[in-house]
Design a protein around this motif. Sequence first.
Motif, PDB file in Angstrom:
ATOM      1  N   THR A 123       0.836  -1.196   0.000  1.00  0.00           N
ATOM      2  CA  THR A 123       0.000   0.000   0.000  1.00  0.00           C
ATOM      3  C   THR A 123       0.875   1.251   0.000  1.00  0.00           C
ATOM      4  O   THR A 123       1.694   1.427   0.905  1.00  0.00           O
ATOM      5  CB  THR A 123      -0.919   0.024   1.231  1.00  0.00           C
ATOM      6  N   GLN A 137       1.357   4.583   3.205  1.00  0.00           N
ATOM      7  CA  GLN A 137       0.626   3.960   4.319  1.00  0.00           C
ATOM      8  C   GLN A 137       1.076   4.457   5.689  1.00  0.00           C
ATOM      9  O   GLN A 137       0.388   4.269   6.681  1.00  0.00           O
ATOM     10  CB  GLN A 137       0.737   2.438   4.237  1.00  0.00           C
ATOM     11  N   VAL A 154      -3.206   4.594   7.003  1.00  0.00           N
ATOM     12  CA  VAL A 154      -4.296   3.852   6.368  1.00  0.00           C
ATOM     13  C   VAL A 154      -4.996   2.898   7.327  1.00  0.00           C
ATOM     14  O   VAL A 154      -5.913   2.169   6.930  1.00  0.00           O
ATOM     15  CB  VAL A 154      -3.778   3.065   5.137  1.00  0.00           C
ATOM     16  N   GLN A 176      -3.894   0.141   8.938  1.00  0.00           N
ATOM     17  CA  GLN A 176      -3.662  -1.258   8.608  1.00  0.00           C
ATOM     18  C   GLN A 176      -2.546  -1.862   9.458  1.00  0.00           C
ATOM     19  O   GLN A 176      -1.705  -1.160  10.023  1.00  0.00           O
ATOM     20  CB  GLN A 176      -3.271  -1.403   7.133  1.00  0.00           C
ATOM     21  N   GLU A 194      -1.174  -7.596   4.307  1.00  0.00           N
ATOM     22  CA  GLU A 194      -1.735  -6.460   5.036  1.00  0.00           C
ATOM     23  C   GLU A 194      -3.186  -6.736   5.412  1.00  0.00           C
ATOM     24  O   GLU A 194      -3.894  -7.444   4.689  1.00  0.00           O
ATOM     25  CB  GLU A 194      -1.667  -5.181   4.179  1.00  0.00           C
ATOM     26  N   ARG A 217      -6.663  -4.572   7.200  1.00  0.00           N
ATOM     27  CA  ARG A 217      -7.232  -3.349   7.746  1.00  0.00           C
ATOM     28  C   ARG A 217      -7.815  -3.642   9.122  1.00  0.00           C
ATOM     29  O   ARG A 217      -8.490  -4.668   9.328  1.00  0.00           O
ATOM     30  CB  ARG A 217      -8.317  -2.791   6.831  1.00  0.00           C
TER      31      ARG A 217
END
Length: 346
Positions: free
Chosen positions: A229, A232, A252, A254, A267, A269
């Motif tokens: 990502t 991030q 983000v 995560q 990753e 979330r």
Amino acid sequence: MPRWLCLLLACALAGCGAASPALAPTAAPATRIPPPRPTATPRPSPTPVVFMQEYPLPAGTHPHDVAPAADGGVWYTGQASGVLGRLDPATGAVREVRLGAGSAPHGVIVGPDGAPWITDGGLNAIVRVDPQSFAVRVFALPPDRPAANLNTATFDRQGQLWFTGQSGIYGRLDPATGAIQVFDAPRGPGPYGITTTPSGAVFFASLAGSYIAWVDLESGQATVLEPPTPEQGARRVWSDSRGRVWVSQWDVGQLGLYDPVANRWREWRLPGARPQAYAVYVDDRDIVWLSDFGSNALVRFDPRTELFTTFGLPSPSASVRQLLGRPGEVWGAESAADKLVVVRQP
């Protein structure tokens, strides 16, 4: 906090009065918290039960980092008051030592010598405090490296202390000689969390640079490792027992995982509408813990089931900026509440 969780907390408090008879009146009683349903995936998982407890510190301390000691005490940095403190969890008693004029300590870890080692942004120095006498020794950065905004430290397997500075540096200190080397970080400002794997490899995270880096311990050169990502905000890092590097991705919300052997990323979330993953720590059971500013909670992630469990913090807007632990305990520094918090696992 949801009404149902408040009711559960009230019931739990009523039933746990005998859980910690040695605690002083100044220490809040331990709270048994049944977690809410996991939100990451509907797959079934054993329900973890933990006991959460807060310990008040002197007003205006604003603790930033925390480090449990082998003797049962807990060290913490008072960033706003320029102190290193020691909490006795059995009594709630606190002892503090001033680190010097202008001190603004950020990180603290316990070194191989059993002493607390501090990254002090105000002094622009690494600081060691003797755990018995509380004598303070200051290792100042070279004059050509002012305002490094020192952040976090870790020891490698050769006893060298590696540290980060958000102004765009990382470096190492030889405790035996006091010699300090400072290196320019890739992409400039951002170096923040840092960790050592069981094999002795050192990795750091760059918040502003949105990457983690592997450090060559001989040359000091840092190799950038890009998370999938972009932008991030990799904030803190922690190694598990297998040498995999877990990353809190602040911008983000995560949790990231880098496997150096496979050279592979994953990753996840965090639960909630607007998660903000600040601290990350891997406990002795290889369970991953994070602090989430977005939900004012500590978040537990089980890598085996890939399930998150959220535990709301008792104090509102507590702002837990760092986590560290010892077997059966995960400690956090509630910087906005002037408290330390511990999660105890049966």
